[in-house]
Design an enzyme around this catalytic site. Structure first.
Site, PDB file in Angstrom:
ATOM      1  CG  ASN A  98       0.598   1.141   4.831  1.00 28.78           C
ATOM      2  OD1 ASN A  98       0.173   1.702   5.839  1.00 28.78           O
ATOM      3  ND2 ASN A  98       0.511   1.688   3.627  1.00 28.78           N
ATOM      4  N   GLY A 134       0.817  -1.212   0.000  1.00 36.70           N
ATOM      5  CA  GLY A 134       0.000   0.000   0.000  1.00 36.70           C
ATOM      6  C   GLY A 134       0.849   1.260   0.000  1.00 36.70           C
ATOM      7  CB  ALA A 135       4.299   1.816  -1.137  1.00 35.47           C
ATOM      8  CE1 TYR A 178      -8.884  -0.392   8.470  1.00 33.09           C
ATOM      9  CE2 TYR A 178      -9.794   0.779  10.364  1.00 33.09           C
ATOM     10  CZ  TYR A 178      -8.741   0.527   9.505  1.00 33.09           C
ATOM     11  OH  TYR A 178      -7.549   1.174   9.687  1.00 33.09           O
ATOM     12  CB  SER A 180      -6.645   1.941  13.007  1.00 32.11           C
ATOM     13  OG  SER A 180      -7.459   3.010  13.468  1.00 32.11           O
ATOM     14  N   GLY A 222      14.310   1.439  -5.268  1.00 30.09           N
ATOM     15  CA  GLY A 222      12.936   0.958  -5.207  1.00 30.09           C
ATOM     16  C   GLY A 222      12.574   0.032  -6.349  1.00 30.09           C
ATOM     17  CB  ALA A 280     -13.730  -7.134  13.349  1.00 31.00           C
ATOM     18  CB  ALA A 281      -9.990  -6.816   9.595  1.00 32.49           C
ATOM     19  CE  LYS A 282      -5.876  -2.223   9.190  1.00 34.30           C
ATOM     20  NZ  LYS A 282      -4.634  -2.595   8.454  1.00 34.30           N
TER      21      LYS A 282
END
Length: 251
Positions: free
Chosen positions: A89, A14-15, A160, A147, A56, A162-164
């Site tokens: 990320n 997710g860069a 969201y 988060s 990169g 719950a996943a984190k």
């Protein structure tokens, strides 16, 4: 301080997002080779790679897509022969508007299950793919970007969050098995609402209220969050593992 990242290979998923872009730049500034992933924004990923002064590589990666994790790790190892640091990320958003009045139980099953499966299974799948490489080299750093909502809660973000939250338990548990295989550390970084160049509407709507409840009295920006992630992913971090650390100005 020398962070001991020169010559290391880092994957940042997710860069092309606000925080991810700063994380990638932070690692490259320390002399690491950075594999940056994108989903749709190939042009942005290519621009980021150019900004990294040859340190990169851009690879398309779809969080939770079958085979994507293996392909990503193969691309990284084909370039440098190793993966030293993984920053999970990338994210798939679900219900997310704090003022969304629709009850969470009315979210369609295919939508909320996608949020759970992509965010949980995607991060775990990629961690599973890099773990054997790190075990072989007896060195590694894994940082899952979560988060503060995973601790504080967030109306409209039930799936969201719950996943984190699941990542916290996975990181804590995997820290034990990885740590016994070498100098391999696993942690969670929990940003709060963070100023980026993409979330101006959210910051305008809720930023002042959230900032008022922080000890600093302000929101952090993406570079400040990235600094913490880079430290956790560095050789300078010799003993922080199995932790979920808020990077939110104290909120």
């Amino acid at each position: 301080m020398d962070l001991g990242l020169k010559g290391r290979t880092v994957i940042v998923t997710g860069a092309t997002g606000g925080i991810g872009r700063h994380i990638a730049r932070g690692f490259a500034a320390e002399g690491a080779d950075v594999v940056v992933t994108y989903l749709h924004a190939r042009d942005e990923a290519d621009r980021l790679v150019r900004d990294l002064d040859g340190r990169g590589l851009a690879v398309r990666y779809a969080l939770g897509e079958p085979g994507a994790a293996t392909a990503l790790v193969e691309a990284a190892t084909a370039r440098t022969g190793r993966v030293d640091v993984l920053v999970n990320n990338a994210v798939v958003w679900g219900m997310g508007a704090p003022d969304d009045e629709r009850p969470f139980e009315e979210e369609p099953g295919d939508a909320w299950r996608t949020v759970l499966r992509a965010n949980i299974e995607g991060a775990l799948d990629l961690t599973r793919a890099v773990a054997p490489v790190m075990r072989r080299h007896r060195w590694g750093r894994i940082v899952h970007v979560s988060s503060v909502a995973a601790v504080n809660g967030m109306a409209g973000g039930e799936y969201y969050v719950a996943a984190k939250s699941a990542l916290h338990g996975f990181s804590r548990s995997s820290a034990y098995s990885l740590g016994r295989a070498g100098d391999i550390l696993s942690n969670v970084a929990m940003p709060g609402l963070t100023r980026t160049d993409r979330n101006g509407a959210i910051v305008d709507a809720a930023g002042a209220q959230i900032a008022a409840h922080t000890p600093l009295g302000r929101l952090l920006d993406a570079a400040e969050v990235a600094n913490a992630v880079v430290y956790l992913g560095s050789a300078a971090n010799t003993g922080i593992t199995g932790q979920a650390i808020a990077v939110s100005g104290g909120a």
